[in-house]
Motif scaffolding. Structure first.
Motif, short mmCIF file in Angstrom:
data_model
loop_
_atom_site.label_atom_id
_atom_site.label_comp_id
_atom_site.label_asym_id
_atom_site.label_seq_id
_atom_site.Cartn_x
_atom_site.Cartn_y
_atom_site.Cartn_z
N LYS A 244 84.09 58.15 61.54
CA LYS A 244 85.25 57.35 61.94
C LYS A 244 84.88 55.88 62.07
O LYS A 244 85.62 55.00 61.64
CB LYS A 244 85.82 57.89 63.26
N SER A 245 83.70 55.61 62.65
CA SER A 245 83.29 54.21 62.80
C SER A 245 82.97 53.58 61.45
O SER A 245 83.23 52.39 61.22
CB SER A 245 82.08 54.10 63.73
N LEU A 246 82.44 54.37 60.52
CA LEU A 246 82.12 53.85 59.19
C LEU A 246 83.37 53.59 58.35
O LEU A 246 83.31 52.85 57.35
CB LEU A 246 81.19 54.82 58.45
N MET A 247 84.49 54.20 58.74
CA MET A 247 85.73 53.96 58.00
C MET A 247 86.19 52.51 58.13
O MET A 247 87.00 52.03 57.34
CB MET A 247 86.84 54.89 58.52
N ARG A 248 85.65 51.80 59.11
CA ARG A 248 86.02 50.40 59.28
C ARG A 248 85.24 49.48 58.35
O ARG A 248 85.48 48.28 58.29
CB ARG A 248 85.77 49.97 60.72
N THR A 249 84.26 50.06 57.66
CA THR A 249 83.43 49.27 56.75
C THR A 249 83.97 49.36 55.32
O THR A 249 84.97 50.03 55.06
CB THR A 249 81.98 49.78 56.78
N SER A 250 83.28 48.73 54.40
CA SER A 250 83.69 48.76 52.99
C SER A 250 82.99 49.86 52.19
O SER A 250 83.13 49.94 50.97
CB SER A 250 83.40 47.39 52.34
N PHE A 251 82.24 50.72 52.88
CA PHE A 251 81.56 51.80 52.18
C PHE A 251 82.58 52.77 51.60
O PHE A 251 83.65 53.00 52.18
CB PHE A 251 80.62 52.56 53.11
N SER A 252 82.24 53.36 50.45
CA SER A 252 83.13 54.34 49.83
C SER A 252 83.10 55.64 50.62
O SER A 252 82.19 55.88 51.43
CB SER A 252 82.69 54.61 48.39
N ILE A 253 84.06 56.51 50.36
CA ILE A 253 84.12 57.81 51.03
C ILE A 253 82.87 58.62 50.70
O ILE A 253 82.31 59.28 51.57
CB ILE A 253 85.39 58.58 50.62
N GLN A 254 82.43 58.55 49.48
CA GLN A 254 81.22 59.26 49.08
C GLN A 254 80.01 58.75 49.86
O GLN A 254 79.18 59.53 50.34
CB GLN A 254 80.97 59.09 47.58
N GLU A 255 79.92 57.43 50.01
CA GLU A 255 78.79 56.83 50.74
C GLU A 255 78.84 57.19 52.22
O GLU A 255 77.81 57.48 52.84
CB GLU A 255 78.80 55.32 50.55
N ILE A 256 80.04 57.23 52.78
CA ILE A 256 80.18 57.61 54.18
C ILE A 256 79.82 59.08 54.37
O ILE A 256 79.09 59.44 55.30
CB ILE A 256 81.62 57.34 54.68
N ALA A 257 80.30 59.92 53.46
CA ALA A 257 79.99 61.34 53.54
C ALA A 257 78.48 61.57 53.50
O ALA A 257 77.92 62.32 54.31
CB ALA A 257 80.66 62.09 52.40
N SER A 258 77.82 60.90 52.58
CA SER A 258 76.37 61.03 52.46
C SER A 258 75.65 60.52 53.70
O SER A 258 74.64 61.08 54.14
CB SER A 258 75.89 60.28 51.21
N SER A 259 76.18 59.44 54.29
CA SER A 259 75.55 58.82 55.46
C SER A 259 75.60 59.71 56.70
O SER A 259 74.78 59.56 57.60
CB SER A 259 76.23 57.48 55.78
N VAL A 260 76.58 60.62 56.74
CA VAL A 260 76.69 61.49 57.91
C VAL A 260 76.31 62.94 57.59
O VAL A 260 76.64 63.86 58.33
CB VAL A 260 78.12 61.44 58.50
N GLY A 261 75.60 63.14 56.49
CA GLY A 261 75.01 64.44 56.23
C GLY A 261 75.74 65.37 55.29
O GLY A 261 75.44 66.56 55.24
N PHE A 262 76.71 64.85 54.51
CA PHE A 262 77.45 65.70 53.58
C PHE A 262 77.23 65.22 52.14
O PHE A 262 77.56 64.08 51.81
CB PHE A 262 78.94 65.67 53.89
N ASN A 263 76.69 66.09 51.32
CA ASN A 263 76.48 65.73 49.91
C ASN A 263 77.77 65.85 49.10
O ASN A 263 77.92 65.22 48.05
CB ASN A 263 75.40 66.62 49.29
N ASP A 264 78.69 66.66 49.57
CA ASP A 264 79.94 66.92 48.87
C ASP A 264 81.07 66.14 49.56
O ASP A 264 81.48 66.47 50.68
CB ASP A 264 80.25 68.42 48.89
N ALA A 265 81.58 65.09 48.91
CA ALA A 265 82.62 64.25 49.51
C ALA A 265 83.91 65.02 49.73
O ALA A 265 84.64 64.76 50.70
CB ALA A 265 82.88 63.03 48.61
#
Length: 290
Positions: A244-265
């Motif tokens: 949720k906090s990363l949603m405020r950034t410009s990272f893509s959904i895939q990048e956010i998913a990967s950053s929090v431990g999910f390989n599958d967006a």
């Protein structure tokens, strides 16, 4: 040489540049007061630890009286009423350190120190000698260089070593049941910290238990008793709050998913919607979230 008329010895080192750290040392010193010299009743807004290296006196905390002699350490807790008085025939010689800590009650509780248990015993002369050396290094390390911020860093390091030493001494005297409870609570806190820092990894309860040295079922039960969540539920909570906090950034959904431990967006998006009631895109395009 004493700078106070009611002490035959009084030496103090003040931290010249207390840092904005979680653990901030304020000052450290040693003293030999005159017989029956008394401090308090009073209340401090910081933690003050005294270790008696010779002589005797009495410490009072939260209405209870503790006679103290060489080898005893008494801890004044923030916000707790205290007083202490030197003996009338053989006044104590003690070393002390004062510090502030954002989570001081929790830190001290981790050491087994509470208002109901504010004294630590040391019966080994060599260990007492080691404690005295730590106090001296703390006190003598201040105002010795042109780099006060580095002195603060050094003082904090010695303080942590001193606290660790006192905590280990205290563990030797805790009743066995308290030790068992402390061990379980420590394991849960370790699991919480591990999850909170390693949430981006592919964690499992089996890995957590193995890493921390606990049986899987035992850790799961204790974790839920102390947090209200299973380890995997706690992991999901950490991951979703971070997402949720990363949603405020410009990272893509895939990048956010990967950053929090999910390989599958796509799988991440499904879980995110279940958690928040919105897809990642809907959450991102909506009003600023708290």
């Amino acid at each position: 040489m004493s700078i106070l008329p009611d002490h035959s010895l009084y030496a103090i080192g003040m931290n010249p540049s207390p840092g904005a750290h979680d653990l901030t040392i304020l000052f450290s010193g040693e003293g030999i007061p005159v017989p029956r010299h008394k401090i308090g009743p009073a209340i401090h807004d910081y933690c003050l630890i005294h270790t008696v290296t010779d002589g005797e006196g009495v410490f009072e905390c939260a209405g209870r009286v503790y006679p103290c002699k060489a080898g005893d350490t008494f801890i004044i807790l923030p916000g707790v009423l205290f007083s202490y008085q030197a003996g009338d025939r053989n006044p104590w010689h003690y070393h002390w350190v004062a510090f502030q800590e954002k989570g001081a009650p929790l830190l001290l509780a981790d050491m087994g120190i509470t208002a109901a248990r504010p004294v630590i015993r040391c019966e080994d002369p060599e260990e007492l000698k080691e404690l005295k050396s730590m106090y001296n290094r703390l006190r003598l390390g201040f105002n010795q260089s042109d780099y006060p911020r580095l002195e603060d860093l050094q003082g904090s390091a010695w303080l942590r070593l001193l606290l660790h030493k006192l905590a280990m001494l205290n563990q030797q005297h805790l009743p066995s049941r308290e030790g068992e409870v402390a061990d379980i609570e420590r394991g849960v806190r370790q699991a919480e910290r591990l999850i909170s820092t390693q949430y981006h990894q592919q964690l499992s309860i089996g890995q957590l238990a193995s890493t921390l040295g606990y049986h899987r079922a035992h850790l799961s039960k204790a974790f839920k008793q102390h947090t209200g969540l299973s380890p995997m539920q706690y992991l999901m909570k950490v991951r979703m709050e971070k997402a949720k906090s990363l949603m405020r950034t410009s990272f893509s959904i895939q990048e956010i998913a990967s950053s929090v431990g999910f390989n599958d967006a796509l799988y991440f998006s499904k879980l995110f919607r279940k958690w928040t009631g919105m897809t990642p895109s809907e959450y991102r395009s909506g009003p600023a979230k708290g």
